[in-house]
Design an enzyme around this catalytic site. Structure first.
Site, PDB file in Angstrom:
ATOM      1  N   GLU A 173      38.384  45.652  47.598  1.00 44.14           N
ATOM      2  CA  GLU A 173      39.220  44.597  48.207  1.00 44.14           C
ATOM      3  C   GLU A 173      40.226  45.136  49.230  1.00 44.14           C
ATOM      4  OE1 GLU A 173      40.867  41.956  45.206  1.00 44.14           O
ATOM      5  OE2 GLU A 173      38.888  41.147  44.770  1.00 44.14           O
ATOM      6  N   GLU A 292      32.373  40.993  41.677  1.00 44.06           N
ATOM      7  CA  GLU A 292      33.389  40.348  40.834  1.00 44.06           C
ATOM      8  C   GLU A 292      33.183  38.847  40.953  1.00 44.06           C
ATOM      9  OE1 GLU A 292      37.548  41.445  41.008  1.00 44.06           O
ATOM     10  OE2 GLU A 292      37.024  43.500  41.585  1.00 44.06           O
TER      11      GLU A 292
HETATM   12  O1  AHR Z   1      39.339  41.465  38.076  1.00 41.89           O
HETATM   13  C1  AHR Z   1      40.718  41.403  38.300  1.00 41.89           C
HETATM   14  C2  AHR Z   1      41.099  41.786  39.719  1.00 41.89           C
HETATM   15  O2  AHR Z   1      40.648  40.803  40.608  1.00 41.89           O
HETATM   16  C3  AHR Z   1      40.527  43.067  40.270  1.00 41.89           C
HETATM   17  O3  AHR Z   1      41.286  44.180  39.955  1.00 41.89           O
HETATM   18  C4  AHR Z   1      40.562  42.841  41.755  1.00 41.89           C
HETATM   19  O4  AHR Z   1      39.546  43.549  42.430  1.00 41.89           O
HETATM   20  C5  AHR Z   1      40.447  41.337  41.896  1.00 41.89           C
HETATM   21  O5  AHR Z   1      41.392  40.824  42.763  1.00 41.89           O
END
Ligand code: AHR
Length: 511
Positions: A173, A292
């Site tokens: 990110e 994610e």
């Molecule tokens: O999964 C929780 C968080 O969400 C992670 O650390 C990040 O990559 C995302 O913003």
């Protein structure tokens, strides 16, 4: 009553089911590692400190690949802190989650845990505060057989054989201003390109994931992917996607339809990848790692129970974002898995975030039990039953209006056909809150011979759409047998209860 007609043709295929589509994520965040998968002294812990009760649930859930060690955490992490004798490892501050990191758990422990869980390791490197040198050192440490500085250090640290980690994330990110080491697309694109080159010079067999947008609402979404890939197309194999969804202001109908957004988000990233491919005259195909995704109630963070970032004291493994998932959330999670599978020709890796305690399908208490959340079930069934080829379905369903996405199908479905085992797996959601859905599935080129299994997750007896599993009632929401299902004249007919997610397996032959 809601109706749907689904036509399945054996020859209308999307792709093989990607083995890595059923991935998960373990971050050094909250209680995912500490008191989640790792808790020395817990009554079920083995000599390595791995919780056997959690491991058993992980095996039952069936993730195939697990991303590690972050997440936002990785952008400030020094991997060297997590190797070597445990009592010599430094204690550090983790700025991402305002936490004290003891480094009692690191790379060797994770590789051992992954072997015990029978999952592939997907290792993320720090491209926030670190760069090319540390990245290539880590690949040498993990994958080089021996006789060099870093590989011999691994051997001295107890791992004679290389870990053989194939899949690597080039940071996390980095488009986000919250990220330690946030970068512009140009800065990141060049860094990713050079890190990728150096890492592949150490081990050409590795596969690399470039960082895509943190979500579809990022102001740089689209241009970020375009710029990053313009720099690094030749060096990388995947670009990442991240997305979290939640119900806003009681608008449950839009929430149940969020997979429409996921479908569109994926289509947008595929289009961007292919535009760069065409403009650059590239032959190889870059695919997507949706590394994610989940339901996450991000509004309501920073309460006393669920602190997010800034707290008064620095603590080790605080409780962070331990969302409890309801029947409604589980149905939405099911439709996210449908969306990922529908796009299995381009989404080749996907990781539900996270595995234990932190927005997770598995919960555990320190010194206490572990249990399955409602959202555990769609993942567990699909990871086990989705096999062979993904089929392209023609779905004609009654629709219902939603504020965010207009008229949306009430029935959402995907299917896979495993020719070798003669099995058709059907996964179906009924988004209607009030009505049963009558579904007729016509098969072309396949004949249904027998019903092998039919299970449904729906509102439990005496419960409502908010029902969830808790420490005191860990089995309130689960799967039960889907009663109204049968085979008539070679077609499958079923009735789905309101607000439900179902998994059905049918024995089929070619016809
Ligand atoms: O999964 C929780 C968080 O969400 C992670 O650390 C990040 O990559 C995302 O913003």
């Amino acid at each position: 009553m809601t109706h749907a007609r689904i036509t399945i043709d054996r020859d209308f295929q999307v792709a093989d089911v990607p083995h890595r589509l059923f991935g998960s994520f373990v971050e050094h965040m909250g209680r995912c590692v500490y008191t989640g998968i790792f808790e020395p002294g817990h009554p079920t812990a083995d000599e390595r400190g791995f919780r056997a009760d959690v491991l058993e649930l992980v095996r039952e859930m069936g993730p195939t690949v697990v991303r590690y060690p972050g997440g936002n955490f990785v952008s400030g992490y020094r991997w060297e802190d997590g190797v070597g004798p445990v009592d010599e490892r430094p204690v550090r501050i983790d700025g991402a989650w305002h936490t004290i990191e003891t480094n009692a758990f690191g790379l060797h422990e994770f590789v051992d845990w992954a072997r015990a869980a029978d999952v592939e390791v997907m290792e993320a490197i720090n491209l926030g505060t670190r760069g090319v040198e540390e990245a290539r050192a880590l690949v040498e440490y993990a994958n080089h057989p021996g006789g060099t500085h870093w590989s011999d250090l691994r051997r001295r640290n107890g791992a004679e054989d290389p870990f053989g980690i194939r899949l690597w994330c080039l940071g996390n990110e980095l488009d986000g201003p919250w990220q330690i080491g946030h970068k512009t697309a140009h800065e990141y694109g060049r860094l990713a390109q050079e890190a990728a080159k150096a890492m592949k010079l150490v081990d050409p067999s590795i596969e690399l994931v470039a960082v895509g947008s943190s979500n579809r609402q990022m102001p740089t979404f689209g241009s970020w992917e375009h710029t990053v890939l313009t720099h690094a197309y030749d060096e990388v194999d995947y670009i990442s996607m991240h997305a979290y969804y939640q119900e806003h202001d009681g608008d449950v109908r839009s929430f149940l339809a969020e997979a429409v957004d996921m479908d569109e988000f994926i289509d947008g990233v595929v289009a961007t990848i292919d535009a760069v491919k065409a403009a650059g005259g590239h032959r190889k195909q870059v695919d997507i790692s949706f590394d994610e995704w989940n339901v996450w109630y991000q509004t309501g963070l920073d309460t006393d129970d669920q602190p997010h970032r800034v707290q008064e004291s620095w603590r080790t493994h605080p409780r962070l974002i331990e969302d409890a998932y309801s029947v409604t959330d589980a149905v939405v999670v099911g439709t996210f898995l449908h969306s990922l599978l529908r796009h299995g020709d381009r989404v080749r890796i996907a990781n539900q975030a996270q595995l234990v305690n932190v927005i997770a399908p598995i919960r555990s208490e320190e010194g206490g039990p572990a249990w399955r959340q409602a959202s555990f079930w769609p993942f567990a069934r699909m990871s086990r039953m989705a096999r062979g080829r993904i089929l392209r379905l023609a779905v004609s369903s009654s629709t219902a209006p939603t504020k965010r996405y207009g008229d949306v199908d009430e029935v959402d479905a995907v299917a896979t056909w495993d020719e070798e085992r003669g099995r058709l797996a059907l996964f179906l959601a009924n988004r209607s809150l009030e009505d049963d859905a009558d579904v007729a599935i016509d098969l072309h080129g396949l004949a249904a011979r027998a019903l092998l299994s039919a299970e449904v997750l729906a509102v439990p007896e005496g419960g409502d759409r908010h029902s969830a599993n808790t420490l005191d009632a860990p089995d309130r929401v689960g799967l039960r047998s889907l009663e109204r299902v049968g085979i008539e004249d070679g077609a499958v007919r079923l009735t789905l209860p309101p607000l439900s997610w179902s998994a059905v397996e049918v024995e089929v032959t070619r016809s």
